[in-house]
Design a protein around this motif. Structure first.
Motif: not given
Lengths: 179, 262
Positions: B9-10, B13, B19-20, B22-23
């Protein structure tokens, strides 16, 4: 590019105008030298013209050309890297020369500048393929899918490799910092 | 959430795939210990934004590209030796034709009357021989220059020489085998192929096949061998096929060339 392949060489000028700056940026980040990057960009477009018949049609659209272009660019970079290795390694001072022109008297600026110098050195310590992947993802703004197409691997593999590249970069950076 | 999922996920991102917000939501579910490694990597990733920006290339880069493009255009549009007489006659009326022929005849007459004496002809021939020597010398000097452009010019100068002596051939062969620039080596293959009527040139081209590592030069050599119908190159080309790291396109080209030559 298919039109160029079919003999409409004027279309190559359009492709050049669209992509030359990106390609220059790619080589500049790799070599740190403007003049070398200009030479390498020229080599890529020369090879495109010379070997235009090797470009193959693909249903995936415009990405196909970009992948082909960076594929050639990676070959050009590999040739350049081999040549550099033969000649002996020299750190190009051009980017630092440019920086010297800026007023950087303040201590904080200097420390920052040293950190960045270390980071740039750490990037140069990475294997050429790793540097290429890092630059394509970070500075060329490419999605993993496009990078995967250029390297001929899966998107998942790009993510795994990129993560390892960043880990290695951090380790090298920390080592250099201690020296 | 596993460490692997969090890393993925990172990475998404960082690449702008999520998006920020979501992260942040993924981050909030993670163990702080899991995040510490990623924070270190993030620092490096963000610090890379601070590196010196890419400058603009010099205008000469564009000039070089357009000069190269124009060379390729010239090659592509070079006349193939057929003349469309019908379209020429369509443009010219009989009056224009007659006038043209009259001027041609008058010019021919003047040319005959004012034709140069034997001595003058000798002077011209000695002058052209001097010109040839000068070109040859210039070519040999330029080949030694460090700038790629100069060496490319040197090789192209060799095509202006009607005949090549041993010095020119030797210099071109040395360039083919030892110049560090692929473009220079490629144009040298073409230049040497033009002197393919000399057996020593053919021999040099054949023995260079095994020395080249650049796929482009290997293809150019294979093409030259076919153009010269040099059957003596088959063994060297077969030797190239035995290399494990040979580029696939080159392999295909070499196989085709061997088929043509045998």
């Amino acid at each position: 590019m298919l039109k160029v392949k079919a003999g409409d060489l004027d279309k190559m000028a359009l492709l050049y105008e669209r992509h030359n700056r990106n390609l220059f940026g790619f080589f500049y980040k790799l070599t740190g030298s403007g003049s070398v990057s200009e030479d390498l960009v020229h080599n890529v477009f020369y090879r495109m013209l010379k070997y235009r018949y090797t470009f193959t049609e693909d249903t995936s659209g415009s990405h196909r050309f970009t992948a082909w272009m960076y594929h050639l660019a990676r070959n050009v970079n590999a040739d350049h890297f081999k040549k550099q290795k033969k000649v002996s390694y020299t750190d190009d001072m051009e980017p630092w020369e440019r920086k010297l022109k800026v007023d950087e008297n303040a201590h904080s600026q200097m420390a920052k500048s040293q950190d960045l110098e270390l980071l740039q050195k750490a990037i140069k310590h990475l294997a050429p393929e790793k540097q290429e992947m890092l630059i394509l993802t970070k500075y060329q703004g490419m999605k993993y899918e496009q990078v995967a197409d250029i390297f001929g691997i899966t998107e998942g593999a790009v993510k795994v490799r990129m993560h390892r590249v960043l880990q290695e970069l951090r380790e090298v950076y920390l080592k250099l910092e201690k020296v | 959430m596993s460490q692997e999922q969090l890393k993925e996920k990172w990475m998404d991102y960082m690449n702008g795939s999520i998006t920020l917000q979501e992260w942040e939501s993924f981050k909030s579910q993670a163990d702080p210990a899991q995040l510490s490694e990623l924070e270190g990597l993030e620092k490096i990733w963000l610090a890379m934004d601070e590196l010196p920006a890419t400058p603009e290339p010099e205008a000469t880069m564009d000039e070089r590209f357009y000069a190269t493009l124009s060379e390729f255009r010239k090659e592509a549009t070079a006349p193939r030796g057929t003349v469309n007489w019908a379209s020429i006659l369509e443009v010219l009326s009989w009056r224009r034709l007659a006038l043209g022929m009259l001027i041609f005849a008058v010019g021919g007459g003047f040319g005959y009357v004012l034709s140069p004496s034997g001595e003058y002809k000798q002077e011209i021939s000695s002058l052209s021989s001097e010109m040839k020597d000068m070109k040859e010398m210039m070519m040999l000097t330029l080949l030694e220059k460090p700038a790629v452009q100069d060496r490319l010019r040197a090789v192209s100068l060799s095509s202006e020489l009607p005949e090549a002596d041993s010095r020119v051939i030797e210099a071109l062969v040395q360039t083919l085998n030892s110049d560090e620039n692929v473009n220079v080596r490629m144009v040298t293959v073409e230049a040497l192929a033009r002197f393919g009527r000399y057996p020593e040139v053919r021999q040099a081209l054949v023995s260079s096949i095994s020395r080249q590592s650049s796929p482009m030069v290997q293809i150019a050599l294979a093409e030259a061998m076919v153009a010269l119908n040099e059957k003596g190159a088959v063994e060297a080309l077969k030797g190239l096929l035995e290399k494990d790291d040979l580029n696939d396109i080159v392999r295909q080209k070499v196989q085709q060339s061997i088929e043509v030559l045998t």
